[in-house]
Design a protein around this motif. Structure first.
Motif, PDB file in Angstrom:
ATOM      1  N   THR A   3       7.379  27.576   0.887  1.00 48.44           N
ATOM      2  CA  THR A   3       8.582  28.268   0.426  1.00 48.44           C
ATOM      3  C   THR A   3       8.330  29.764   0.361  1.00 48.44           C
ATOM      4  N   ALA A   4       9.424  30.532   0.443  1.00 46.53           N
ATOM      5  CA  ALA A   4       9.306  31.983   0.363  1.00 46.53           C
ATOM      6  C   ALA A   4      10.530  32.565  -0.319  1.00 46.53           C
ATOM      7  N   VAL A   5      10.297  33.631  -1.055  1.00 39.29           N
ATOM      8  CA  VAL A   5      11.375  34.480  -1.553  1.00 39.29           C
ATOM      9  C   VAL A   5      11.355  35.712  -0.668  1.00 39.29           C
ATOM     10  N   ILE A   6      12.515  36.044  -0.102  1.00 39.23           N
ATOM     11  CA  ILE A   6      12.633  37.218   0.752  1.00 39.23           C
ATOM     12  C   ILE A   6      13.569  38.191   0.059  1.00 39.23           C
ATOM     13  N   LEU A   7      13.110  39.445  -0.113  1.00 35.77           N
ATOM     14  CA  LEU A   7      13.962  40.441  -0.734  1.00 35.77           C
ATOM     15  C   LEU A   7      13.820  41.766   0.000  1.00 35.77           C
ATOM     16  N   SER A   8      14.812  42.605  -0.197  1.00 34.53           N
ATOM     17  CA  SER A   8      14.851  43.887   0.484  1.00 34.53           C
ATOM     18  C   SER A   8      15.562  44.907  -0.385  1.00 34.53           C
ATOM     19  N   ASP A   9      15.325  46.167  -0.088  1.00 36.85           N
ATOM     20  CA  ASP A   9      16.075  47.257  -0.707  1.00 36.85           C
ATOM     21  C   ASP A   9      16.114  47.135  -2.232  1.00 36.85           C
ATOM     22  N   THR A  10      14.932  47.060  -2.833  1.00 31.82           N
ATOM     23  CA  THR A  10      14.870  46.923  -4.290  1.00 31.82           C
ATOM     24  C   THR A  10      15.125  48.254  -4.992  1.00 31.82           C
ATOM     25  N   TYR A 131      25.820  47.177  -5.386  1.00 36.47           N
ATOM     26  CA  TYR A 131      26.001  45.990  -4.562  1.00 36.47           C
ATOM     27  C   TYR A 131      25.700  44.736  -5.382  1.00 36.47           C
ATOM     28  N   GLU A 132      26.123  43.580  -4.845  1.00 31.74           N
ATOM     29  CA  GLU A 132      25.661  42.329  -5.441  1.00 31.74           C
ATOM     30  C   GLU A 132      24.151  42.284  -5.273  1.00 31.74           C
ATOM     31  N   LYS A 133      23.462  41.884  -6.293  1.00 29.27           N
ATOM     32  CA  LYS A 133      22.010  41.788  -6.215  1.00 29.27           C
ATOM     33  C   LYS A 133      21.668  40.393  -5.693  1.00 29.27           C
ATOM     34  N   THR A 134      21.110  40.367  -4.479  1.00 28.74           N
ATOM     35  CA  THR A 134      20.841  39.090  -3.833  1.00 28.74           C
ATOM     36  C   THR A 134      19.439  39.078  -3.225  1.00 28.74           C
ATOM     37  N   TYR A 135      18.928  37.862  -3.076  1.00 30.91           N
ATOM     38  CA  TYR A 135      17.667  37.628  -2.379  1.00 30.91           C
ATOM     39  C   TYR A 135      17.838  36.340  -1.589  1.00 30.91           C
ATOM     40  N   CYS A 136      16.852  35.995  -0.781  1.00 26.15           N
ATOM     41  CA  CYS A 136      16.903  34.765   0.010  1.00 26.15           C
ATOM     42  C   CYS A 136      15.766  33.851  -0.426  1.00 26.15           C
ATOM     43  N   TYR A 137      16.073  32.572  -0.521  1.00 23.08           N
ATOM     44  CA  TYR A 137      15.059  31.552  -0.756  1.00 23.08           C
ATOM     45  C   TYR A 137      14.956  30.736   0.525  1.00 23.08           C
ATOM     46  N   ALA A 138      13.755  30.595   1.054  1.00 25.44           N
ATOM     47  CA  ALA A 138      13.566  29.898   2.331  1.00 25.44           C
ATOM     48  C   ALA A 138      12.569  28.758   2.173  1.00 25.44           C
ATOM     49  N   PHE A 140      10.280  26.283   4.657  1.00 25.61           N
ATOM     50  CA  PHE A 140       9.757  26.092   6.016  1.00 25.61           C
ATOM     51  C   PHE A 140       9.089  24.730   6.081  1.00 25.61           C
ATOM     52  N   HIS A 141       9.414  23.963   7.131  1.00 28.68           N
ATOM     53  CA  HIS A 141       8.788  22.653   7.281  1.00 28.68           C
ATOM     54  C   HIS A 141       8.857  22.213   8.736  1.00 28.68           C
ATOM     55  N   ASP A 142       7.699  21.958   9.296  1.00 27.06           N
ATOM     56  CA  ASP A 142       7.563  21.345  10.610  1.00 27.06           C
ATOM     57  C   ASP A 142       8.443  22.011  11.681  1.00 27.06           C
ATOM     58  N   GLY A 143       8.353  23.316  11.781  1.00 19.53           N
ATOM     59  CA  GLY A 143       9.076  24.037  12.823  1.00 19.53           C
ATOM     60  C   GLY A 143      10.510  24.390  12.503  1.00 19.53           C
ATOM     61  N   LYS A 144      10.933  24.114  11.274  1.00 13.89           N
ATOM     62  CA  LYS A 144      12.310  24.420  10.873  1.00 13.89           C
ATOM     63  C   LYS A 144      12.308  25.266   9.612  1.00 13.89           C
ATOM     64  N   VAL A 145      13.355  26.081   9.472  1.00 13.42           N
ATOM     65  CA  VAL A 145      13.512  26.887   8.265  1.00 13.42           C
ATOM     66  C   VAL A 145      14.937  26.707   7.754  1.00 13.42           C
ATOM     67  N   THR A 146      15.052  26.532   6.451  1.00 12.44           N
ATOM     68  CA  THR A 146      16.347  26.460   5.778  1.00 12.44           C
ATOM     69  C   THR A 146      16.384  27.602   4.777  1.00 12.44           C
ATOM     70  N   THR A 147      17.511  28.335   4.768  1.00 14.94           N
ATOM     71  CA  THR A 147      17.601  29.491   3.871  1.00 14.94           C
ATOM     72  C   THR A 147      18.870  29.438   3.036  1.00 14.94           C
ATOM     73  N   LYS A 148      18.783  30.093   1.891  1.00 12.46           N
ATOM     74  CA  LYS A 148      19.953  30.249   1.034  1.00 12.46           C
ATOM     75  C   LYS A 148      19.866  31.622   0.390  1.00 12.46           C
ATOM     76  N   ASN A 149      20.914  32.420   0.550  1.00 14.91           N
ATOM     77  CA  ASN A 149      20.994  33.703  -0.133  1.00 14.91           C
ATOM     78  C   ASN A 149      21.563  33.469  -1.521  1.00 14.91           C
ATOM     79  N   VAL A 150      20.904  34.031  -2.525  1.00 17.66           N
ATOM     80  CA  VAL A 150      21.209  33.742  -3.920  1.00 17.66           C
ATOM     81  C   VAL A 150      21.516  35.042  -4.650  1.00 17.66           C
ATOM     82  N   GLU A 151      22.569  35.028  -5.478  1.00 19.70           N
ATOM     83  CA  GLU A 151      22.910  36.194  -6.270  1.00 19.70           C
ATOM     84  C   GLU A 151      22.142  36.176  -7.585  1.00 19.70           C
TER      85      GLU A 151
END
Length: 154
Positions: A3-10, A131-138, A140-151
């Motif tokens: 799993t990963a938390v992805i964030l930008s522009d803090t 802006y809305e403060k958001t990040y992504c939760y990802a 990763f499993h067996d060649g696939k990635v599922t993501t959700k952007n969360v406020e």
């Protein structure tokens, strides 16, 4: 599975970062896409080697990195050098050229997710300003990635 938390522009908004610190601690990776890269390094003690980061325009650059997590090849970039505020064509071309499965980028301060030519593009948004403060939760499993952007709620 990883799993990963992805964030930008803090941009120095430590209160928003603090709210998701427990999620970052539980994740396998924390990916910061630039603009106040130093913000995430302030949590090096809590997050250790799980931090992966690239510089944004406010960090004196704009760089790319290629990662592979659970057989998913990922390009991470701030996005400024590809003019992502104007259009996505330059970034799409680079993603195809590099042969990646996913691209995580920032710079626009607006969260977005779309697929183009089989490549997943994810902008986690930003953690600062008016802006809305958001990040992504990802996941990763067996060649696939599922993501959700969360406020992040105040």
């Amino acid at each position: 599975m990883k799993t990963a938390v992805i964030l930008s522009d803090t941009h120095g908004n430590f209160s928003a970062i603090e709210k998701i610190l427990p999620i970052m601690q539980e994740s396998d990776f924390v990916i910061h896409l630039g603009d106040f890269q130093r913000d995430i390094f302030a949590y090096e003690k809590e997050l250790g080697k799980k931090i992966i980061s690239v510089k944004g325009n406010c960090d004196g650059g704009g760089e790319d990195r290629i990662l592979e997590i659970e057989k998913v090849k990922i390009l991470i970039t701030h996005g400024n050098k590809y003019s992502v505020k104007s259009n996505m064509l330059n970034l799409i071309y680079v993603a195809k050229e590099k042969g990646v499965n996913a691209v995580f980028y920032g710079h626009t301060h607006v969260s977005d997710t779309f697929k183009q030519d089989g490549i997943l593009f994810v902008n986690p948004g930003c953690m600062s300003g008016f802006y809305e403060k958001t990040y992504c939760y990802a996941v990763f499993h067996d060649g696939k990635v599922t993501t959700k952007n969360v406020e992040v709620r105040d």
